[in-house]
Scaffold this active site. Structure first.
Site, PDB file in Angstrom:
ATOM      1  N   ILE A 172      -9.133  -7.990   2.980  1.00 45.93           N
ATOM      2  CA  ILE A 172      -8.898  -8.549   1.691  1.00 45.93           C
ATOM      3  C   ILE A 172      -7.573  -9.033   1.394  1.00 45.93           C
ATOM      4  O   ILE A 172      -7.288 -10.039   0.490  1.00 45.93           O
ATOM      5  CB  ILE A 172      -9.280  -7.393   0.554  1.00 45.93           C
ATOM      6  CG1 ILE A 172     -10.930  -6.984   0.820  1.00 45.93           C
ATOM      7  CG2 ILE A 172      -9.363  -7.935  -0.859  1.00 45.93           C
ATOM      8  CD1 ILE A 172     -11.359  -5.881  -0.321  1.00 45.93           C
TER       9      ILE A 172
ATOM     10  N   ASP B  11       7.029  -2.123   4.806  1.00 46.28           N
ATOM     11  CA  ASP B  11       6.340  -0.942   4.788  1.00 46.28           C
ATOM     12  C   ASP B  11       6.520  -0.649   3.307  1.00 46.28           C
ATOM     13  O   ASP B  11       7.478  -0.120   2.715  1.00 46.28           O
ATOM     14  CB  ASP B  11       7.152   0.099   5.480  1.00 46.28           C
ATOM     15  CG  ASP B  11       6.469   1.542   5.612  1.00 46.28           C
ATOM     16  OD1 ASP B  11       5.233   1.737   4.942  1.00 46.28           O
ATOM     17  OD2 ASP B  11       6.756   2.459   6.363  1.00 46.28           O
TER      18      ASP B  11
ATOM     19  N   TYR C  89      -9.714   9.786  -0.809  1.00 47.59           N
ATOM     20  CA  TYR C  89      -9.766   8.614  -0.985  1.00 47.59           C
ATOM     21  C   TYR C  89     -10.098   8.260  -2.477  1.00 47.59           C
ATOM     22  O   TYR C  89      -9.577   7.407  -3.225  1.00 47.59           O
ATOM     23  CB  TYR C  89     -10.887   7.653  -0.381  1.00 47.59           C
ATOM     24  CG  TYR C  89     -10.859   6.265  -0.305  1.00 47.59           C
ATOM     25  CD1 TYR C  89      -9.969   5.230  -0.030  1.00 47.59           C
ATOM     26  CD2 TYR C  89     -12.010   5.616  -0.957  1.00 47.59           C
ATOM     27  CE1 TYR C  89      -9.769   4.077  -0.264  1.00 47.59           C
ATOM     28  CE2 TYR C  89     -12.025   4.366  -1.127  1.00 47.59           C
ATOM     29  CZ  TYR C  89     -11.009   3.369  -0.858  1.00 47.59           C
ATOM     30  OH  TYR C  89     -10.958   2.002  -0.937  1.00 47.59           O
TER      31      TYR C  89
ATOM     32  N   ARG D 185     -13.682   2.448  11.313  1.00 45.01           N
ATOM     33  CA  ARG D 185     -14.358   3.373  10.764  1.00 45.01           C
ATOM     34  C   ARG D 185     -15.830   3.616  11.344  1.00 45.01           C
ATOM     35  O   ARG D 185     -16.372   4.669  11.655  1.00 45.01           O
ATOM     36  CB  ARG D 185     -14.757   3.616   9.104  1.00 45.01           C
ATOM     37  CG  ARG D 185     -12.927   3.623   8.523  1.00 45.01           C
ATOM     38  CD  ARG D 185     -13.194   4.207   7.105  1.00 45.01           C
ATOM     39  NE  ARG D 185     -14.029   3.079   6.322  1.00 45.01           N
ATOM     40  CZ  ARG D 185     -13.491   2.193   5.423  1.00 45.01           C
ATOM     41  NH1 ARG D 185     -12.145   1.852   5.965  1.00 45.01           N
ATOM     42  NH2 ARG D 185     -14.313   1.438   4.675  1.00 45.01           N
TER      43      ARG D 185
ATOM     44  N   ARG E 108     -26.331   1.712   1.464  1.00 43.10           N
ATOM     45  CA  ARG E 108     -26.082   1.839   0.022  1.00 43.10           C
ATOM     46  C   ARG E 108     -25.584   0.881  -1.062  1.00 43.10           C
ATOM     47  O   ARG E 108     -25.224   1.047  -2.008  1.00 43.10           O
ATOM     48  CB  ARG E 108     -24.872   2.977  -0.028  1.00 43.10           C
ATOM     49  CG  ARG E 108     -23.355   2.243   0.609  1.00 43.10           C
ATOM     50  CD  ARG E 108     -22.306   3.439   0.675  1.00 43.10           C
ATOM     51  NE  ARG E 108     -20.920   2.757   0.793  1.00 43.10           N
ATOM     52  CZ  ARG E 108     -19.887   3.528   0.989  1.00 43.10           C
ATOM     53  NH1 ARG E 108     -20.079   5.200   1.211  1.00 43.10           N
ATOM     54  NH2 ARG E 108     -18.751   2.802   1.206  1.00 43.10           N
TER      55      ARG E 108
END
Length: 250
Positions: free
Chosen positions: A17, A59, A152, A193, A210
């Site tokens: 994104i 960073d 998360y 993932r 989902r």
């Protein structure tokens, strides 16, 4: 050109994104500063944007580096805090180290960025009448509970609280602050993932299942809202958690 003459910084712009948002904002006339911890992922961005994207290594867990960049850049018109990490596991499976890392990257990094860039943005708002901050939250956890997303979800809920606090504190000074809450988006992070799951084929099916629309979101489903929330079109929108979830939370 909906973002003409606006200077916008986007973190985690190396992929997903963040990268798509940098390209979309540049296409709408913005001068984009794209930052990522891995500068190698952004080498083609200046070319694909016709020179409207400047890339810098950053960073967002390094407060000194953030402060140095803020001092080096002119005041921003827009800031998109996109960097984040998805931890998998229940509360019984999250180590203190994992918890601390998720909190630091998903929430505290935004605190650092805001502390560094907000003073310049507020001065810019005095000149232009308004500036915008967009923070990456999520539909998962912060809006709707999902298995194995405790860290998360907790951090993304904190992002919404941070967003509303900043919005309330600076609404009279021309600063708008909103949170973006996507559904499941087909990004390199998600693919990683899926690949690491015991059964990757089933894992992908579960992610799709989902989503009521029957498919994963693409980055192009998300970037129109990014552009809107960073543009003057959303000049009366602040303190909101904006969902782009394909119907998950109907």
């Amino acid at each position: 050109m909906r973002l003409k003459d606006k200077r916008i910084l986007i973190s985690a712009a190396g992929q997903g994104i963040g990268r798509a948002s940098a390209i979309a904002c540049a296409a709408e006339g913005a001068s984009v500063i794209a930052v990522d911890i891995d500068a190698g992922k952004m080498t083609d961005l200046p070319e694909v944007s016709g020179g409207r994207i400047e890339t810098r290594q950053l960073d967002v867990r390094d407060a000194d580096a953030i402060a140095g960049m803020a001092a080096d850049l002119p005041p921003l018109d827009g800031l998109f805090n996109c960097a984040g990490f998805v931890h998998h596991g229940t509360v019984l499976e999250i180590s203190e180290e994992d918890w601390a890392f998720s909190l630091d990257l998903n929430v505290t990094s935004m605190y650092r960025m805001l502390r560094a860039f907000l003073p310049g943005m507020l001065s810019r708002a005095e000149e232009t009448g308004g500036v915008a901050v967009l923070n990456m939250a999520s539909m998962a956890g912060s809006i709707k509970g999902f298995p194995n997303r405790t860290a998360y979800g907790a951090t993304k809920a904190a992002v919404i609280g941070l967003t509303k606090g900043v919005a309330a504190d600076f609404v009279k000074q021309g600063l708008r602050c909103n949170a973006l809450c996507p559904g499941t988006v087909d990004t390199p992070s998600l693919r990683g993932r899926i690949a690491s799951a015991a059964d990757p084929v089933q894992a992908e099916k579960d992610f799709i299942a989902r989503q009521p629309m029957g498919r994963l979101a693409t980055v192009d489903d998300i970037t129109p809202l990014v552009v809107y929330l960073l543009s003057d079109e959303s000049r009366f929108v602040t303190g909101q958690a904006m969902l782009v979830d394909g119907g998950v939370t109907i």
